[in-house]
Design an enzyme around this catalytic site. Structure first.
Site, short mmCIF file in Angstrom:
data_model
loop_
_atom_site.label_atom_id
_atom_site.label_comp_id
_atom_site.label_asym_id
_atom_site.label_seq_id
_atom_site.Cartn_x
_atom_site.Cartn_y
_atom_site.Cartn_z
N GLU A 1 0.82 -1.21 0.00
CA GLU A 1 0.00 0.00 0.00
C GLU A 1 0.85 1.26 0.00
O GLU A 1 1.95 1.28 0.54
CB GLU A 1 -0.92 -0.01 1.22
CG GLU A 1 -1.94 -1.11 1.07
CD GLU A 1 -2.91 -1.23 2.22
OE1 GLU A 1 -4.00 -1.76 2.00
OE2 GLU A 1 -2.57 -0.82 3.34
N CYS B 1 6.57 -7.77 6.76
CA CYS B 1 7.75 -7.29 7.50
C CYS B 1 8.19 -8.38 8.46
O CYS B 1 7.37 -9.03 9.10
CB CYS B 1 7.42 -6.01 8.26
SG CYS B 1 8.85 -5.34 9.14
N CYS C 1 -1.28 4.90 10.01
CA CYS C 1 -0.07 4.13 10.33
C CYS C 1 -0.42 2.77 10.91
O CYS C 1 -1.26 2.68 11.79
CB CYS C 1 0.74 4.80 11.42
SG CYS C 1 1.20 6.46 11.05
N CYS D 1 6.56 -6.26 14.92
CA CYS D 1 6.17 -5.44 16.07
C CYS D 1 4.73 -5.77 16.48
O CYS D 1 3.87 -6.00 15.63
CB CYS D 1 6.29 -3.96 15.74
SG CYS D 1 7.96 -3.47 15.33
N CYS E 1 3.55 8.21 1.45
CA CYS E 1 4.05 7.19 2.37
C CYS E 1 4.25 5.91 1.54
O CYS E 1 3.30 5.36 0.98
CB CYS E 1 3.01 7.00 3.47
SG CYS E 1 3.45 5.75 4.67
N CYS F 1 1.70 -3.58 15.14
CA CYS F 1 1.67 -3.24 13.70
C CYS F 1 1.02 -4.36 12.90
O CYS F 1 1.44 -5.52 13.00
CB CYS F 1 3.10 -2.99 13.22
SG CYS F 1 3.23 -2.77 11.44
N1 SAH Z 1 9.33 -0.32 9.58
C1 SAH Z 1 9.53 1.06 9.76
C2 SAH Z 1 8.65 1.91 8.89
C3 SAH Z 1 7.23 1.47 8.68
S1 SAH Z 1 6.16 1.61 10.07
C4 SAH Z 1 9.36 1.44 11.21
O1 SAH Z 1 8.92 0.63 11.99
O2 SAH Z 1 9.74 2.56 11.53
C5 SAH Z 1 5.89 3.36 10.14
C6 SAH Z 1 5.48 3.88 11.53
O3 SAH Z 1 4.15 3.44 11.86
C7 SAH Z 1 6.39 3.37 12.63
O4 SAH Z 1 6.74 4.39 13.52
C8 SAH Z 1 5.50 2.37 13.31
O5 SAH Z 1 5.92 2.16 14.60
C9 SAH Z 1 4.14 3.01 13.21
N2 SAH Z 1 3.05 2.06 13.43
C10 SAH Z 1 3.01 0.76 13.11
N3 SAH Z 1 1.83 0.23 13.47
C11 SAH Z 1 1.10 1.22 14.02
C12 SAH Z 1 -0.21 1.29 14.55
N4 SAH Z 1 -1.02 0.23 14.57
N5 SAH Z 1 -0.64 2.48 15.02
C13 SAH Z 1 0.16 3.57 14.96
N6 SAH Z 1 1.40 3.56 14.46
C14 SAH Z 1 1.88 2.40 14.00
FE1 SF4 Z 2 7.85 -3.78 10.52
FE2 SF4 Z 2 5.60 -2.70 11.36
FE3 SF4 Z 2 7.62 -3.01 13.06
FE4 SF4 Z 2 7.80 -1.16 11.11
S1 SF4 Z 2 6.34 -1.17 12.82
S2 SF4 Z 2 9.36 -2.65 11.72
S3 SF4 Z 2 6.64 -2.23 9.47
S4 SF4 Z 2 6.48 -4.67 12.03
#
Ligand code: SAH
Ligand code: SF4
Length: 377
Positions: A91, A111, A344, A115, A104, A118
């Site tokens: 996306e 990934c 995000c 996390c 974005c 996420c």
């Molecule tokens: N992998 C990279 C970039 C993609 S995620 C990273 O982790 O930085 C982009 C941002 O979205 C990151 O700061 C991540 O922590 C945040 N993010 C991921 N899942 C989210 C969620 N469910 N709600 C709010 N922010 C989120």
């Molecule tokens: Fe991967 Fe999501 Fe963690 Fe970013 S926030 S490193 S996209 S799992």
């Protein structure tokens, strides 16, 4: 198989042209047709010699990504779902604001970091995107938006590598893509308007400083290893102190004089006053070694499988106030496009789940009338 020219930065394209027995400067002309004019048909590139156009037709192509859906939020945010084959989709989100247009961009299908908060992380890792697949998102969005907004100038002023995936775990494809974004013959974006966001791949932060020092955002989310380990599993490999030291080293090369820390506000998990106090102490300790930073608090965008909830707005505000009172520049990210799941961490592109894609397409049809013509799914 012919070469997809979206895979090359200018140097790569020059080498490719030389390989076809052409002069290097032809690459600059070709590059400008592709990235500045959005052309993919060699016959339309009128100042290229006919002989070169014929060679290009045999050896090269410019391949966009097939679009599965386009959704437009009430707030003007646009989300595209691109098919990258074998049941994977990624996306891309365009966020218009008064003074800028931010795209974005995704770097991976899924990934591997995983996390907890996420949805991309929950989906698991499928594969790295190629340079062409990363750039195709920008190439399409920029030229689509120019056309539909009847603009001749640039529409996208900022790129953030904050879509699906961990960009620093796809380093070799990322660097040429960044070069094209920065190149004056490409998108001509300044280093401070291109941001790589990382969960903290320490050795690659150092390499980025050498190879292509754009703005850096680091997803911190916790003030201690004990709390960060379960949220961002990569922390077990690169704990907070090592990460913050890498950030400090990066500053010597960075286009801005601070690192942005992203902090996702999770109800009852990392949003309490004691977490703010711990965070302030952490930042102050590293400030003594020269680390300068800003905080961006992101209200968590919930999804069922996470088992987590968004911090109430009052808690986000009091957390922000504690940081501000300690002299740390702090902003709270406005959630954009949440009516179309474009916020995000809500990006989930598993096209194996065809029902979900069908639902999305139906939703798009039902969305309010917008000045942009829909694309066919
Ligand atoms: N992998 C990279 C970039 C993609 S995620 C990273 O982790 O930085 C982009 C941002 O979205 C990151 O700061 C991540 O922590 C945040 N993010 C991921 N899942 C989210 C969620 N469910 N709600 C709010 N922010 C989120
Ligand atoms: Fe991967 Fe999501 Fe963690 Fe970013 S926030 S490193 S996209 S799992």
């Amino acid at each position: 198989m012919t070469a997809n020219l979206l895979d090359f930065d200018l140097e790569g394209l020059a080498v490719f042209c030389e390989g076809m027995g052409e002069k290097r400067f032809r690459a600059t002309q070709l590059f400008r047709w592709i990235h500045q004019r959005g052309m993919s048909n060699f016959d339309d590139m009128s100042d290229l010699a006919k002989s070169l156009r014929e060679k290009l037709k045999v050896h090269a192509h410019v391949a966009p990504l097939p679009i599965l859906s386009q959704q437009i939020s009430k707030d003007g945010t646009i989300k595209w779902l691109f098919d990258v084959g074998a049941g994977d989709a990624v996306e891309t989100v365009f966020i218009p604001e008064d003074d800028r247009g931010t795209l974005c961009v995704s770097s991976q299908a899924g990934c591997a970091v995983g996390c907890r908060f996420c949805s991309t992380g929950h989906q698991g890792f499928s594969r790295n995107l190629s340079t062409a697949e990363i750039l195709a998102q920008l190439w399409f969005a920029e030229h689509f938006l120019r056309k539909h907004l009847h603009q001749t100038d640039r529409v996208i002023s900022n790129v953030v590598m904050m879509g699906m995936g961990e960009p620093l775990q796809n380093y070799s494809a990322l660097i040429p893509a960044l070069q094209v974004m920065l190149d004056d013959h490409g998108y001509g974006l300044s280093r401070r308007r291109v941001t790589v966001s990382t969960s903290g791949v320490v050795p690659m932060i150092d390499r980025l400083a050498q190879d292509c020092p754009v703005a850096l955002a680091v997803s911190l989310h916790a003030p201690s290893d004990a709390l960060r380990d379960p949220l961002v599993p990569l922390n077990r490999k690169y704990p907070i102190d090592e990460l913050l030291q890498a950030c400090q080293r990066y500053l010597a090369h960075a286009p801005r004089d601070f690192i942005t820390f992203e902090y996702c506000m999770l109800d009852g998990v990392n949003d309490q006053p004691e977490h703010a106090r711990e965070l302030i102490a952490l930042v102050q300790r590293h400030a003594r070694d020269g680390l300068r930073c800003k905080f961006n608090l992101i209200p968590f965008n919930p999804f069922p499988a996470s088992g987590l909830l968004r911090s109430p707005p009052s808690r986000v505000q009091s957390f922000a106030k504690m940081l501000l009172d300690a002299g740390i520049v702090t902003t709270v990210r406005k959630t954009r496009g949440d009516d179309i799941d474009a916020a995000c961490g809500q990006l989930a592109g598993d096209v194996k789940d065809r029902t979900r894609v069908q639902e999305r397409i139906a939703q798009r049809r039902a969305s309010p009338v917008i000045p942009i013509a829909p694309v066919s799914p």
